[in-house]
Design an enzyme around this catalytic site. Structure first.
Site, PDB file in Angstrom:
ATOM      1  N   CYS A   1       0.846  -1.190   0.000  1.00 14.29           N
ATOM      2  CA  CYS A   1       0.000   0.000   0.000  1.00 14.29           C
ATOM      3  C   CYS A   1       0.888   1.250   0.000  1.00 14.29           C
ATOM      4  O   CYS A   1       2.107   1.163   0.121  1.00 14.29           O
ATOM      5  CB  CYS A   1      -0.935   0.011   1.204  1.00 14.29           C
ATOM      6  SG  CYS A   1      -0.064   0.063   2.778  1.00 14.29           S
TER       7      CYS A   1
ATOM      8  N   CYS B   1       3.263   1.719   2.903  1.00 16.65           N
ATOM      9  CA  CYS B   1       4.413   0.821   2.908  1.00 16.65           C
ATOM     10  C   CYS B   1       5.511   1.364   1.995  1.00 16.65           C
ATOM     11  O   CYS B   1       6.691   1.296   2.320  1.00 16.65           O
ATOM     12  CB  CYS B   1       3.990  -0.576   2.442  1.00 16.65           C
ATOM     13  SG  CYS B   1       2.521  -1.196   3.282  1.00 16.65           S
TER      14      CYS B   1
END
Lengths: 76, 315
Positions: A10, A13
């Protein structure tokens, strides 16, 4: 030193991965930074909230994006 | 005080007529924008501090000692305070079922966590008062408990993706944060969240202001009012693809209620927006086979519709 950024891919991250690379560069630490995306490897550390940062096998934190400065402190 | 400021700004500084549609809409917009951003900043910060005491890892430890029923209730309550973003849904799900938490209890958590949203709760409190705010939390928790229990009773373990059962979860040794670190984390979280949601909030308030100023009262009530028995399921259907932040949907909800829509219909709409989102379904597809995913959505949708009818009937 081996640094792993755990995250399923995501946006948060990715930000943590970028911040970590910057922190390593800034401090001149001899470390390899890996992005770990596959679920079994993430689960091996018992982490349930991503992103998480692992330094030499120890989970430093999970579920937040640390700033470059914060990561630099962890490296020193 | 805020109201005075908004009135002064719109009617004196801009010079609009208080009785005009544009004046009414702009007054609503200015007042709500200022009020909501003040509320959001304060409350998101406080909640982030509270949340730093409830990591998903700790929640897992608490839940793994509890079986069904008590577990469902606990999971629904912990879902309110445990921080968890939808991109962590997969590791969280695996971590829970691997530690022996029953499937139904895991689902109670997965339903309550997005549905009972603290941002939505405090905004409802600020805009409508504590009765409606508590109604929202109470019904959300009940939906989560019931949906989890039903899924648990259906014994659908084999509809979890097979690889999930093979993963071994390690025991994380995490460093405990100091209080100072928790406060820093909360501040960072607040700034990050506000940066992310401010456009939704503005769009939401703008839509709310438009409905407030321009939507004819009788039109909405005629189509979605108390007399239309299909209004509740329709509100849920409209809510599913509208993936919005709870913060953006509350101003719309406020305007809809002012126009005379019954509370149950409006709550059902709001719950559908936050608890039944398509992106979440795509993520959960990684761990659930289609049948369980569909069952999950079906049960939560049904529970939300029932809550909607119930509140329309009693309030």
């Amino acid at each position: 030193m081996k640094i792993e950024v755990l995250g399923t891919g995501c946006a948060k991250c990715k930000t943590l991965y970028e911040n970590t690379k910057k922190a390593v560069e800034e401090t001149g630490t001899a470390a390899e930074v890996l992005k770990v995306e596959d679920i079994p490897s993430i689960m091996k550390y018992g982490v349930m909230s991503t992103p998480a940062l692992v330094i030499d096998g120890q989970v430093k934190f999970s579920g937040k994006v640390a700033s470059v400065v914060e990561i630099m402190e962890m490296l020193s | 005080m805020l109201k005075t400021f908004a009135d002064y700004f719109v009617f004196q500084v801009v010079g609009l007529d208080a009785k005009s549609r544009l004046g009414g809409a702009l007054d609503f917009f200015v007042y709500d924008t200022v009020k909501i951003f003040l509320l959001l900043t304060t409350i998101v910060y406080v909640v982030a501090v509270i949340r730093s005491y409830f990591s998903p890892e700790r929640t897992r430890r608490i839940l793994s000692h509890n079986r069904e029923y008590v577990g469902n209730v606990l999971a629904a309550l912990l879902g309110i305070v445990t921080p968890f973003c939808s991109c962590s849904a997969v590791p969280l799900f695996i971590g829970f079922v691997e530690s022996g938490i029953p499937l139904g209890v895991t689902f109670s958590f997965l339903v309550s966590s997005p549905m009972v949203n603290e941002v939505a709760l405090i905004m409802l409190w600020g805009l409508f008062g504590w009765k409606i705010a508590l109604t929202y939390v109470g019904s959300g928790v009940v939906v989560a408990i019931v949906a989890g229990m039903v899924i648990g009773r259906l014994r659908m373990e084999r509809h979890v993706q097979d690889y999930v059962w093979e993963i071994k979860v390690g025991a994380a040794e995490m460093q405990e944060q100091t209080f100072r670190e928790k406060l820093d984390y909360a501040a960072g979280y607040t700034v990050g969240l506000l940066k992310k949601i401010w456009p939704y909030v503005i769009i939401g308030i703008g839509l709310g202001a438009f409905i407030h100023g321009y939507a004819p009262e009788d039109l909405l009530v005629r189509y979605a009012g108390r007399d239309n028995p299909l209004a509740v399921p329709l509100a849920v259907l409209i809510g599913v693809p509208l993936y919005s932040n709870a913060a953006g949907i509350v101003p719309v909800v406020q305007a809809l209620m002012e126009k005379g829509l019954p509370i149950g219909t409006v709550l059902a709409f709001m719950m559908a927006v936050t608890a039944l989102s398509l992106p979440e379904a795509v993520i959960l597809k990684n761990v659930l086979k289609t049948r369980l995913l569909a069952t999950f959505f079906g049960i939560v949708a049904a529970a939300i519709v029932i809550v909607g009818y119930l509140f329309n009937a009693i309030l």
